[in-house]
Design an enzyme around this catalytic site. Structure first.
Site, PDB file in Angstrom:
ATOM      1  N   LYS A 102      79.847   9.914  25.545  1.00  8.96           N
ATOM      2  CA  LYS A 102      78.882  10.813  26.194  1.00  8.96           C
ATOM      3  C   LYS A 102      77.498  10.445  25.707  1.00  8.96           C
ATOM      4  O   LYS A 102      77.346   9.919  24.596  1.00  8.96           O
ATOM      5  CB  LYS A 102      79.186  12.268  25.815  1.00  8.96           C
ATOM      6  CG  LYS A 102      78.617  13.280  26.786  1.00  8.96           C
ATOM      7  CD  LYS A 102      79.535  13.467  27.972  1.00  8.96           C
ATOM      8  CE  LYS A 102      79.045  14.514  28.920  1.00  8.96           C
ATOM      9  NZ  LYS A 102      80.081  14.860  29.914  1.00  8.96           N
TER      10      LYS A 102
HETATM   11  P1  NAP Z   1      74.035  20.081  37.328  1.00 11.33           P
HETATM   12  O1  NAP Z   1      74.259  19.560  38.702  1.00 11.33           O
HETATM   13  O2  NAP Z   1      72.817  19.690  36.589  1.00 11.33           O
HETATM   14  O3  NAP Z   1      74.155  21.672  37.391  1.00 11.33           O
HETATM   15  C1  NAP Z   1      74.086  22.476  36.245  1.00 11.33           C
HETATM   16  C2  NAP Z   1      73.961  23.911  36.685  1.00 11.33           C
HETATM   17  O4  NAP Z   1      73.956  24.767  35.540  1.00 11.33           O
HETATM   18  C3  NAP Z   1      72.659  24.185  37.424  1.00 11.33           C
HETATM   19  O5  NAP Z   1      72.874  25.119  38.452  1.00 11.33           O
HETATM   20  C4  NAP Z   1      71.815  24.788  36.314  1.00 11.33           C
HETATM   21  O6  NAP Z   1      70.801  25.596  36.809  1.00 11.33           O
HETATM   22  C5  NAP Z   1      72.828  25.630  35.608  1.00 11.33           C
HETATM   23  N1  NAP Z   1      72.328  26.035  34.304  1.00 11.33           N
HETATM   24  C6  NAP Z   1      71.739  25.262  33.359  1.00 11.33           C
HETATM   25  N2  NAP Z   1      71.405  26.008  32.300  1.00 11.33           N
HETATM   26  C7  NAP Z   1      71.806  27.256  32.569  1.00 11.33           C
HETATM   27  C8  NAP Z   1      71.759  28.476  31.858  1.00 11.33           C
HETATM   28  N3  NAP Z   1      71.235  28.561  30.624  1.00 11.33           N
HETATM   29  N4  NAP Z   1      72.263  29.601  32.452  1.00 11.33           N
HETATM   30  C9  NAP Z   1      72.776  29.545  33.688  1.00 11.33           C
HETATM   31  N5  NAP Z   1      72.855  28.407  34.399  1.00 11.33           N
HETATM   32  C10 NAP Z   1      72.389  27.279  33.856  1.00 11.33           C
HETATM   33  O7  NAP Z   1      75.255  19.688  36.387  1.00 11.33           O
HETATM   34  P2  NAP Z   1      76.795  19.506  36.763  1.00 11.33           P
HETATM   35  O8  NAP Z   1      77.043  18.068  36.874  1.00 11.33           O
HETATM   36  O9  NAP Z   1      77.179  20.420  37.844  1.00 11.33           O
HETATM   37  O10 NAP Z   1      77.464  19.974  35.388  1.00 11.33           O
HETATM   38  C11 NAP Z   1      77.777  21.332  35.096  1.00 11.33           C
HETATM   39  C12 NAP Z   1      78.840  21.394  34.016  1.00 11.33           C
HETATM   40  O11 NAP Z   1      79.989  20.681  34.468  1.00 11.33           O
HETATM   41  C13 NAP Z   1      78.465  20.757  32.680  1.00 11.33           C
HETATM   42  O12 NAP Z   1      79.092  21.453  31.630  1.00 11.33           O
HETATM   43  C14 NAP Z   1      79.058  19.366  32.791  1.00 11.33           C
HETATM   44  O13 NAP Z   1      79.283  18.763  31.534  1.00 11.33           O
HETATM   45  C15 NAP Z   1      80.344  19.688  33.511  1.00 11.33           C
HETATM   46  N6  NAP Z   1      80.974  18.558  34.195  1.00 11.33           N
HETATM   47  C16 NAP Z   1      80.301  17.859  35.157  1.00 11.33           C
HETATM   48  C17 NAP Z   1      80.955  16.822  35.807  1.00 11.33           C
HETATM   49  C18 NAP Z   1      80.304  16.046  36.932  1.00 11.33           C
HETATM   50  O14 NAP Z   1      81.007  15.251  37.575  1.00 11.33           O
HETATM   51  N7  NAP Z   1      79.051  16.244  37.251  1.00 11.33           N
HETATM   52  C19 NAP Z   1      82.263  16.473  35.458  1.00 11.33           C
HETATM   53  C20 NAP Z   1      82.923  17.221  34.485  1.00 11.33           C
HETATM   54  C21 NAP Z   1      82.264  18.268  33.872  1.00 11.33           C
HETATM   55  P3  NAP Z   1      69.321  25.066  36.808  1.00 11.33           P
HETATM   56  O15 NAP Z   1      69.341  23.813  37.632  1.00 11.33           O
HETATM   57  O16 NAP Z   1      68.604  26.179  37.425  1.00 11.33           O
HETATM   58  O17 NAP Z   1      69.018  24.801  35.371  1.00 11.33           O
END
Ligand code: NAP
Length: 439
Positions: A125
Site C-alpha cells: 500500500k
Molecule cells: P474515494 O473514491 O476517494 O471515496 C472516498 C469517500 O469517502 C468519499 O465519498 C469521501 O468523501 C468519503 N470520506 C472521506 N473522509 C470522510 C470522512 N471523514 N467522513 C465521511 N466520509 C468521508 O475512495 P474509494 O476508492 O471509494 O475508497 C473508499 C474506501 O474503500 C477506502 O477505505 C478504501 O481503502 C476502500 N477500498 C477501495 C477500493 C477501490 O477499488 N477503490 C478497493 C478496496 C477497498 P469526500 O470526497 O467528500 O472526502
C-alpha cells in the site's frame, strides 16, 4: 467518531492546554486480528512473527513546482508487506491524514485479502500526505509523476503493482503508468503496462474495474441475504462515503431493489426516506466532488445518520468510523465493509453483541483487487475481456472466498473477520512450510 481519549490526564502541574488526542492505532488493530487468527489455526509462531511487520518500508520526499511558482516538498510512502505469494499489490492513497502506520495497516490487509482471494499476489500500500482537493489538475499530475519517479524501480509489473484508493482514480494510474514507461528503456516500454492497475480502459485498463469493489460487496450482501432468507427487494441501505466504492455499491444494489435512504461524506450527511436516485447522486459527486448541494435529500447530522433504521449499512469511507458511540446507535441487520478497517475493535464487539452481522473488509471489498488481477493478466497477454467475462470470473472468485470464510467461521466458531484472516493465513503458511526460510 467517538470522543478521543486523552493521551494523558491533566494534572495540577500541567498547563490547561487540552491534551493531544490519542491516535487510533490502526496497525496495532490489524496486528491484533492477525494474532487472533494465528491462535485459531495454530499458525507456527515464526510465520506470525514474519507477518507481524512489513518486509520493506519506503518513504520518499519529493519537490513539486506549484502553479504559483513555489516549490513544495511532499512526503510519500510505499509499504511492501509480504510477497511470498507473488508481487506486492495494493492501492495508493492521496489524503491529508496519510501516515506510515496507517499505510502499514492497509498493506498488511492487502496480504490477507490477496491470499483469501487466492490471487498470486502479496500485499502493499502507498500514499502521499496531502489533500488532493487543494491542488490544481496540473499540480496533481506533477505530484503523481514525481512520486512514481521517486519510487523508481522499487515498483514494477513483477515486483509491486499499485492501484487506485481514496483520492486517486484511473487518471492517476494513467499518469503513473506513463511515468514508469518513460523511466523504462525504449525496447521494454510496452511490456510494463501492468505496473499499475485500475487504469482507464483505453490506456490498458479492464472493463469492469471501476465498479468492481462495489460489485464484490454486492455479491457478499447477496450471498448473506440468500443464506438468511432475507429479501433484498424492498430493503433499505445507508452509505457512508459516496466515492468509487460507495456510489457503485448503491447503484448496483438499486438494481436489486435496495433503496439508499441516507448518504454521507466529509461535506455532510443527507436523508431521503423515499430513497435517492443513486445514478443522479453519483453524477453530482463526479461533477462537484461531494454530496453537498445535492437537492434530493434533507441535511442531517452525523449522529442522526448513524441512528437511522436501515437493513444494510455500508461504510465506504475511511478506517475507524464505527467506534463505541456509532455501534451503539446503529440499527441495521448487516454492516458491509466497503472501506478498509471502518469498525474499531470496540465498535465491532458491540455490533456483534447486538446480533449485527459484519461482512469483513478483507472479503467484502476484495472485488477491486480481484479485477485488478484480471487487468494485469490481460496486460500480460495483450487481451481485452468482455464485461460478461470479467463479471463472471469475479462472481466465481467472490463465491469461493465467501464459502471458505463462512465454513471456517462455522467450524471454528469465530467471527467472519477472523475466519477470513484464518483462510488467508492457511494459504500463506503452506508456502512458508514448503519453501522454508532462506538460507
Ligand atoms: P474515494 O473514491 O476517494 O471515496 C472516498 C469517500 O469517502 C468519499 O465519498 C469521501 O468523501 C468519503 N470520506 C472521506 N473522509 C470522510 C470522512 N471523514 N467522513 C465521511 N466520509 C468521508 O475512495 P474509494 O476508492 O471509494 O475508497 C473508499 C474506501 O474503500 C477506502 O477505505 C478504501 O481503502 C476502500 N477500498 C477501495 C477500493 C477501490 O477499488 N477503490 C478497493 C478496496 C477497498 P469526500 O470526497 O467528500 O472526502
Amino acid at each position: 467518531m467517538s470522543e478521543p481519549t486523552p493521551a494523558t490526564a491533566p494534572t495540577a502541574t500541567h498547563s490547561m492546554k487540552a491534551p493531544a488526542p490519542a491516535k487510533y492505532d490502526f496497525f496495532g488493530v490489524v496486528q491484533g486480528y492477525l494474532d487472533e487468527a494465528a491462535k485459531l489455526i495454530n499458525l507456527p509462531e515464526y510465520i506470525r512473527v514474519i507477518l507481524s511487520q512489513p518486509k520493506n518500508e519506503f518513504i520518499v520526499h519529493f519537490p513539486v513546482k506549484m502553479d504559483n511558482g513555489d516549490v513544495r516538498l511532499f512526503k510519500g510512502y510505499r509499504i511492501q508487506h509480504n510477497n511470498v505469494l507473488g508481487p506486492y499489490k495494493g492501492g495508493i492513497r492521496y489524503h491529508q491524514d496519510v501516515s506510515l502506520d496507517d499505510v502499514k495497516a492497509l498493506a498488511a490487509m492487502m496480504t490477507w485479502k490477496c491470499a483469501l482471494m487466492n490471487l498470486p499476489y502479496g500485499g502493499g500500500k502507498g500514499g502521499v500526505k496531502f489533500d488532493p482537493r487543494s491542488v490544481s489538475r496540473g499540480e496533481l499530475q506533477r505530484i503523481t509523476r514525481r512520486f512514481f519517479h521517486g519510487l523508481g524501480d522499487n515498483i514494477g509489473p513483477e515486483t509491486d503493482i499499485p492501484a487506485p484508493d481514496v483520492g486517486t482514480n484511473g487518471q492517476t494510474m494513467a499518469w503513473a503508468m506513463d511515468t514508469y514507461m518513460n523511466m523504462t528503456g525504449q525496447k521494454g516500454r510496452q511490456a510494463v503496462k501492468g505496473v499499475v492497475t485500475g487504469k482507464p480502459v483505453a490506456s490498458g485498463g479492464t472493463i469492469g474495474r471501476e465498479k468492481a469493489t462495489g460489485q464484490g460487496l454486492v455479491h457478499c450482501i447477496t450471498y448473506w441475504a440468500n443464506e438468511n432468507d432475507f429479501n433484498l427487494e424492498g430493503s433499505t441501505m445507508t452509505v457512508q462515503g459516496f466515492g468509487n466504492v460507495g456510489s457503485h455499491t448503491s447503484v448496483i444494489l438499486s438494481k436489486l431493489g435496495v433503496s439508499t435512504i441516507a448518504v454521507g461524506d466529509h461535506s455532510g450527511y443527507l436523508y431521503n426516506p423515499e430513497g435517492f436516485n443513486p445514478h443522479k447522486l453519483q453524477e453530482h459527486v463526479k461533477k462537484t466532488g461531494a454530496i453537498a448541494g445535492y437537492s434530493g435529500g434533507k441535511a442531517i447530522s452525523r449522529e442522526e445518520f448513524f441512528k437511522i433504521k436501515t437493513d444494510i449499512f455500508a461504510p465506504c469511507a475511511l478506517e475507524n468510523q464505527i467506534g463505541v458511540d456509532e455501534a451503539r446507535s446503529l440499527n441495521c441487520r448487516i454492516v458491509g465493509e466497503g472501506a478498509n478497517g471502518p469498525c474499531s475493535p470496540e465498535g465491532e464487539k458491540i455490533l456483534l453483541e447486538k446480533g449485527i452481522t459484519i461482512l469483513p473488509d478483507v472479503l467484502a471489498n476484495a472485488g477491486g483487487v480481484t479485477v485488478s488481477y484480471f487487468e494485469w493478466i490481460q496486460n500480460k497477454r495483450s487481451e481485452s475481456w468482455s464485461l460478461d467475462e470479467v463479471d463472471e470470473r469475479l462472481e466465481k472468485a467472490m463465491r469461493r472466498a465467501w464459502k471458505e470464510t463462512t465454513e471456517m467461521a462455522r467450524s471454528k466458531k469465530s467471527s467472519l473477520r477472523i475466519a477470513a484472516y484464518a483462510v488467508a493465513l492457511h494459504r500463506i503458511a503452506q508456502v512458508y512450510a514448503e519453501r522454508e526460510i532462506f538460507p
